[in-house]
Design an enzyme around this catalytic site. Sequence first.
Site: not given
Ligand SMILES: Cc1cc2nc3c(=O)[nH]c(=O)nc-3n(C[C@H](O)[C@H](O)[C@H](O)COP(=O)(O)OP(=O)(O)OC[C@H]3O[C@@H](n4cnc5c(N)ncnc54)[C@H](O)[C@@H]3O)c2cc1C
Length: 579
Positions: A510
């Site tokens: 987080h």
């Molecule tokens: C084990 C675990 C348990 C969790 N449990 C919870 C929960 O129960 N409740 C909760 O509220 N939150 C939880 N979270 C947090 C939650 O997963 C994240 O807040 C959320 O998924 C973030 O979404 P996002 O799309 O911002 O980022 P992400 O899902 O991380 O997506 C970002 C994407 O960008 C890609 N990327 C990064 N840099 C580049 C680049 N330079 N070029 C191209 N692509 C790139 C990455 O590969 C990734 O696929 C948890 C996280 C983990 C890891």
Amino acid sequence: MSAVEPDVIVVGLGWVGGIIAAELTKAGLNVVGLERGPDHDGRAGAFAGSRDELRIRRLEHTQATDAETWTLRHDRNETALPFRRAGAFTPGTGVGGSSLLYGGMAWRFPEYDFMPRTAITARYGAGAIPDGATIADWGLSYQDLAPYYDQFERMAGVGGRAGNINGEIQPGGNPFEAPRSSDFPVPPLRDLGGPSLFRDTVRRLGYHPFPVPSSALSTDYVNPDGVARRACTYCGYCAGAPCEFGAKADAVVTVLPVARRTGRFWVRADCTVTEVLHDGGTARGVRYYDAAGTRHELRARAVVLSAYAFSNTRLLLNSGLGTPYDPDTGTGAVGKNYGYNFGLHSHALFANRRFQNYVGSPAIGYAIAEYNADNFDHTGLGFLDGGLIWTSNRAAGPLAGIPVPPGTPRWGPEWKRAIGRWYDRFVTVVGHGAVLPHRDHYLDLDPTYTDRYGLPLLRITFDWGENDRRMYDFMAGKVAGIVAAMDPDEVVPPAGLPEHFNTAAYQSTHNTGGAIMGPDPASSVVSPWLRMWDCGNVWVAGGSALPQGTGTGPTGTICALAYRAAHDIIRTQAGRRAA
Ligand SMILES: Cc1cc2nc3c(=O)[nH]c(=O)nc-3n(C[C@H](O)[C@H](O)[C@H](O)COP(=O)(O)OP(=O)(O)OC[C@H]3O[C@@H](n4cnc5c(N)ncnc54)[C@H](O)[C@@H]3O)c2cc1C
Ligand code: SF4
């Protein structure tokens, strides 16, 4: 149209990129999604084998630190060193991103979280905000976001029990909840032994337990986009791993198929974006490297960064977009207000009770919100904010999550005997605490270490502070009271916050801040629509926009903000579409 020059480039295809791609393509825009990791989407059995705990612990869907890592120093006088392995946090990689790995708890934030500075000042006076704390209002209220929370919950099929519908407190829900327009789209998951004991115990103690809102489906469900998913089988393997059945909502089984079926969405996987190309106030596109290491430039009318809090901030800094934060003067905003959560765990062990801990998802459980946000009087406590307390089944996986009594060796025959004895005889209580932003906790570019393309790594300057330590001790005391009231035979107390932030021990993924939103371009990077103040055709979406860590998991809010940003992109870009 050819896919060569899309209307919008989306960088990163996790929850945020997936939601934005789906909304934009449904509205008629052409979108290219660039994702640094592989694309498993649509491959039969792509996630078969997820239920192998060793594979989960090997972090195969997590950011590969040999390709790109972070450096950490605890204060500005230290020299930062690179993480060898993701540990304290484990952001995902590949199409689906962290949505594949998350536990599925899908919370809304309370009203306080959107305007903490105003709320603290009104209740305790301006002097209550400690020196150095850069607590900030968001420039957006809960009411502004509420329709987008509704949209996310209906899309994902979030299950729960409402606590407050249009201002009317509902029995069995969270009485501290901000008003919702209607109940959750599906009911909560089934009760299991450990969570039921927690629920009955805290109720006896005078608290108001409510089911954890979960994006693991409690029933078969068809969402408003027509996406059908089956109910959770309670197999128990979704903490840190993809759900093989698609019962846990993630970007791969919900929003990305919707974008793909429009015919206006092109995924380029194994493509790492290194820079946003721009002429000062206008972005032209991005530079990226494909899997073979070939460099490309792709042009578009608008760019969305949805690459997680760290990569979003690093991309801005490496692109020279926005003004980097300067901790000496407090000016500039890119990298500012790095925030986090701590997690504390205590285990109640029962010699003669079994709880079926081998079934369930991490999002099955009950929580209390009495010590979250400003739901309690902080006078004389020495800290601000707070966090939820909850229990869930299968929080850490079948083997990794099994506690043993204090004093048990950490390996060898005695440890094995203890695991065999206690594996189904415990209930875990978790405290989740908000880490508030501080002038000296920020993200910038490392002066020494680079990635495989020779670009500076992101440097994190962060350590636990006084507010964290006092809150941790307070929460640990409340958790100890609950655990003792369960009348266990043995108790495993929380480990305590170490002297310094430790990169190895998992806390939470987080991570927040770095490109925060706000009402004022001088002190924030993006507007409350997540649009960059300094570059009007770039949106920076995800946890990077949250001005501080909060006592509630951020993903429900991050996804609601993604829907709101998509609304803004469509409003500003759809009309400008070339015929
Ligand atoms: C084990 C675990 C348990 C969790 N449990 C919870 C929960 O129960 N409740 C909760 O509220 N939150 C939880 N979270 C947090 C939650 O997963 C994240 O807040 C959320 O998924 C973030 O979404 P996002 O799309 O911002 O980022 P992400 O899902 O991380 O997506 C970002 C994407 O960008 C890609 N990327 C990064 N840099 C580049 C680049 N330079 N070029 C191209 N692509 C790139 C990455 O590969 C990734 O696929 C948890 C996280 C983990 C890891
Ligand atoms: S517990 Fe449910 S949501 Fe989790 S992996 Fe198993 S079926 Fe999927």
